[in-house]
Design a protein around this motif. Structure first.
Motif, PDB file in Angstrom:
ATOM      1  N   SER A 182       0.888  -1.372   0.114  1.00 18.63           N
ATOM      2  CA  SER A 182       0.032   0.043   0.070  1.00 18.63           C
ATOM      3  C   SER A 182       1.030   1.165  -0.081  1.00 18.63           C
ATOM      4  O   SER A 182       0.517   2.023  -0.516  1.00 18.63           O
ATOM      5  CB  SER A 182      -1.163  -0.042   1.242  1.00 18.63           C
ATOM      6  N   ILE A 183       1.930   1.133   0.521  1.00 16.24           N
ATOM      7  CA  ILE A 183       2.834   2.358   0.499  1.00 16.24           C
ATOM      8  C   ILE A 183       3.512   2.597  -0.783  1.00 16.24           C
ATOM      9  O   ILE A 183       3.620   3.372  -1.310  1.00 16.24           O
ATOM     10  CB  ILE A 183       4.061   2.226   1.849  1.00 16.24           C
ATOM     11  N   VAL A 184       3.935   1.479  -1.510  1.00 18.69           N
ATOM     12  CA  VAL A 184       4.545   1.283  -2.644  1.00 18.69           C
ATOM     13  C   VAL A 184       3.538   2.084  -3.649  1.00 18.69           C
ATOM     14  O   VAL A 184       3.974   2.823  -4.270  1.00 18.69           O
ATOM     15  CB  VAL A 184       5.164   0.077  -3.056  1.00 18.69           C
ATOM     16  N   GLU A 185       2.248   1.658  -3.505  1.00 14.45           N
ATOM     17  CA  GLU A 185       1.202   2.075  -4.351  1.00 14.45           C
ATOM     18  C   GLU A 185       1.043   3.424  -4.208  1.00 14.45           C
ATOM     19  O   GLU A 185       0.839   4.246  -5.523  1.00 14.45           O
ATOM     20  CB  GLU A 185      -0.101   1.337  -4.031  1.00 14.45           C
ATOM     21  N   THR A 186       1.244   4.200  -3.184  1.00 10.44           N
ATOM     22  CA  THR A 186       0.942   5.512  -2.921  1.00 10.44           C
ATOM     23  C   THR A 186       2.113   6.232  -3.353  1.00 10.44           C
ATOM     24  O   THR A 186       1.907   7.374  -3.452  1.00 10.44           O
ATOM     25  CB  THR A 186       0.414   5.931  -1.670  1.00 10.44           C
ATOM     26  N   GLU A 187       3.335   5.752  -3.295  1.00  9.74           N
ATOM     27  CA  GLU A 187       4.620   6.303  -3.814  1.00  9.74           C
ATOM     28  C   GLU A 187       4.971   6.508  -5.038  1.00  9.74           C
ATOM     29  O   GLU A 187       5.500   7.484  -5.493  1.00  9.74           O
ATOM     30  CB  GLU A 187       5.529   5.926  -2.812  1.00  9.74           C
ATOM     31  N   ALA A 188       4.778   5.301  -5.628  1.00 12.64           N
ATOM     32  CA  ALA A 188       4.997   5.216  -7.241  1.00 12.64           C
ATOM     33  C   ALA A 188       3.970   5.902  -7.927  1.00 12.64           C
ATOM     34  O   ALA A 188       2.677   5.724  -7.965  1.00 12.64           O
ATOM     35  CB  ALA A 188       5.133   3.800  -7.497  1.00 12.64           C
ATOM     36  N   ARG A 189       4.450   6.782  -8.888  1.00  8.62           N
ATOM     37  CA  ARG A 189       3.606   7.421 -10.019  1.00  8.62           C
ATOM     38  C   ARG A 189       3.536   6.643 -11.320  1.00  8.62           C
ATOM     39  O   ARG A 189       2.818   6.976 -12.233  1.00  8.62           O
ATOM     40  CB  ARG A 189       4.132   8.776 -10.051  1.00  8.62           C
ATOM     41  N   VAL A 190       4.975   6.069 -11.310  1.00  8.74           N
ATOM     42  CA  VAL A 190       4.802   4.982 -12.731  1.00  8.74           C
ATOM     43  C   VAL A 190       5.242   3.535 -12.478  1.00  8.74           C
ATOM     44  O   VAL A 190       5.804   3.341 -11.239  1.00  8.74           O
ATOM     45  CB  VAL A 190       6.263   5.530 -13.378  1.00  8.74           C
ATOM     46  N   ALA A 191       4.263   2.737 -12.939  1.00  8.56           N
ATOM     47  CA  ALA A 191       4.043   1.313 -12.517  1.00  8.56           C
ATOM     48  C   ALA A 191       5.462   0.804 -12.503  1.00  8.56           C
ATOM     49  O   ALA A 191       5.630  -0.044 -11.752  1.00  8.56           O
ATOM     50  CB  ALA A 191       3.084   0.802 -13.405  1.00  8.56           C
ATOM     51  N   ALA A 192       6.199   0.981 -13.518  1.00 12.49           N
ATOM     52  CA  ALA A 192       7.696   0.238 -13.710  1.00 12.49           C
ATOM     53  C   ALA A 192       8.470   0.379 -12.573  1.00 12.49           C
ATOM     54  O   ALA A 192       9.508  -0.167 -12.444  1.00 12.49           O
ATOM     55  CB  ALA A 192       8.082   0.871 -15.002  1.00 12.49           C
ATOM     56  N   GLU A 193       8.421   1.596 -11.854  1.00 17.88           N
ATOM     57  CA  GLU A 193       9.217   1.920 -10.680  1.00 17.88           C
ATOM     58  C   GLU A 193       8.707   1.042  -9.435  1.00 17.88           C
ATOM     59  O   GLU A 193       9.600   1.053  -8.332  1.00 17.88           O
ATOM     60  CB  GLU A 193       9.375   3.516 -10.420  1.00 17.88           C
ATOM     61  N   GLN A 194       7.582   0.458  -9.274  1.00 16.89           N
ATOM     62  CA  GLN A 194       7.203  -0.086  -8.045  1.00 16.89           C
ATOM     63  C   GLN A 194       8.227  -1.122  -7.478  1.00 16.89           C
ATOM     64  O   GLN A 194       8.673  -1.231  -6.334  1.00 16.89           O
ATOM     65  CB  GLN A 194       5.738  -0.643  -8.315  1.00 16.89           C
ATOM     66  N   PRO A 195       8.871  -2.174  -8.443  1.00 18.58           N
ATOM     67  CA  PRO A 195       9.554  -2.967  -7.764  1.00 18.58           C
ATOM     68  C   PRO A 195      11.114  -2.139  -7.458  1.00 18.58           C
ATOM     69  O   PRO A 195      11.560  -2.633  -6.218  1.00 18.58           O
ATOM     70  CB  PRO A 195      10.251  -3.854  -8.966  1.00 18.58           C
ATOM     71  N   GLN A 196      11.513  -1.160  -7.698  1.00 16.92           N
ATOM     72  CA  GLN A 196      12.386  -0.479  -7.402  1.00 16.92           C
ATOM     73  C   GLN A 196      12.152   0.303  -5.948  1.00 16.92           C
ATOM     74  O   GLN A 196      13.064   0.290  -5.091  1.00 16.92           O
ATOM     75  CB  GLN A 196      12.969   0.842  -8.440  1.00 16.92           C
TER      76      GLN A 196
END
Length: 351
Positions: free
Chosen positions: A223-237
């Motif tokens: 949920s934190i990753v979801e709200t921080e990432a604006r570009v889906a490709a950066e979620q794993p980073q």
């Protein structure tokens, strides 16, 4: 049976009906056939609910009450002549008095019900979902919140003795759903929870166990990753950054957790005083994960936590160049350089 034979059979059947109707027989066969024609050729569409378990007689009466057909008795006999008794599908239909009995019956037997949809975007809180569903006139806002709270008792993933702002936060899965008119808040919550459980395949459950994380912990970090990432490709980073921090005992220092703790809109800027709020959800003050999710993560964010990018980054900052991307850094010194770059980008964007 040939078309000619069917026509003869229909004529005979209608003659029998006319005889049974007594006085109605006076008009002859043309009268009976006319009763199957559109009741009002100029009429528009009307939504009609056919309840589960409705008999042919019930359906004919419902259609007649809505002015969709001319004669419930003739319609009922026509259904039986077509050998479609018991094959009408329940649901909500768009029908019109401008349709013939045959057109109406075709829709009812084929189950061509009205398809309604609503979409829950990733990253919404339960409160935001309640607002969205109320605005879309799917269900009442307070009814949805009550149903979500009640569903927490059936949520097998919630840890014991943990105080959560909203127990079902993160467990009502964001997606596009089909629903029927008159759906209850309880049914909506059940659909969202069922989709969450469907996402957690045996593969993902095994992966979480391999990482030593519970479903609740994965969902919380996702949920934190979801709200921080604006570009889906950066979620794993980004997931990798947070997992690196957790591994060495660094606080997550995630701004979205502060917004959640304070109940602030994410469009507002956080002050230094905001970062000091005394809440277990404030990851600036409290190390480790917050007590629970702060929003609804999508499958991408969940998978990002379970399969993060492998790197040695511990910091990231938004580039502020309109791309939605971030600069990543290993050391704090590198991070400060990235902050300067981000500020320069923001200045170039202008007011």
């Amino acid at each position: 049976m040939s078309n000619a034979a069917k026509a003869v059979r229909l004529v005979l059947a209608l003659l029998i009906l006319l005889a049974a109707l007594g006085g109605a027989a006076y008009g002859g066969l043309r009268w009976a056939l006319a009763r199957l024609e559109p009741a009002d050729p100029t009429a528009g569409l009307l939504e009609v609910e056919i309840p589960s378990g409705a008999t042919t007689t019930d359906v004919a009466q419902i259609l007649a009450e809505h002015g969709i057909i001319r004669d419930p008795a003739v319609f009922r006999y026509y259904v039986r002549y077509r050998e479609l008794d018991g094959q009408i599908v329940s649901g909500r239909y768009e029908l019109s008095a401008a349709m013939s009995a045959d057109q109406i019956l075709t829709k009812l037997v084929n189950g061509e019900v009205v398809v309604r949809r609503f979409t829950i975007p990733e990253g919404l809180t339960v409160e935001m979902m309640a607002d969205l569903l109320a605005e879309a006139q799917v269900v009442d806002r307070e009814a949805f919140l009550d149903a979500a709270l009640a569903a927490a008792a059936e949520n097998p993933y919630l840890p014991e003795d943990v105080e959560l702002i909203q127990p079902m936060e993160g467990y009502l899965f964001p997606a596009t759903y089909q629903y029927h008119s008159g759906i209850t808040a309880e049914e909506v919550v059940a659909m969202l929870m069922a989709r969450f459980e469907a996402v957690w395949t045996p593969e993902l459950l095994a992966r979480a166990d391999e990482m030593g994380l519970s479903v609740h912990e994965v969902t919380t970090l996702a949920s934190i990753v979801e709200t921080e990432a604006r570009v889906a490709a950066e979620q794993p980073q980004i997931a990798g950054v947070y997992l690196n921090r957790l591994a060495v005992g660094m606080p997550l220092q995630a701004d979205p957790t502060v917004y959640y703790a304070l109940g602030l809109p994410r469009s507002e800027a956080l002050s230094y005083d905001d970062l000091e709020v005394d809440s277990p959800y404030n990851t600036y003050r409290y190390p480790g994960l917050p007590p629970g999710p702060i929003a609804a993560p999508g499958e991408g964010a969940i998978r990002a936590v379970l399969y993060p990018a492998t790197h040695d980054y511990y910091y990231f900052v938004a580039k502020n160049d309109g791309s939605g991307e971030h600069y990543f850094a290993t050391t704090y010194a590198e991070h400060l350089e990235n902050v300067d770059r981000a500020e320069a980008n923001l200045a170039e964007q202008g007011p």
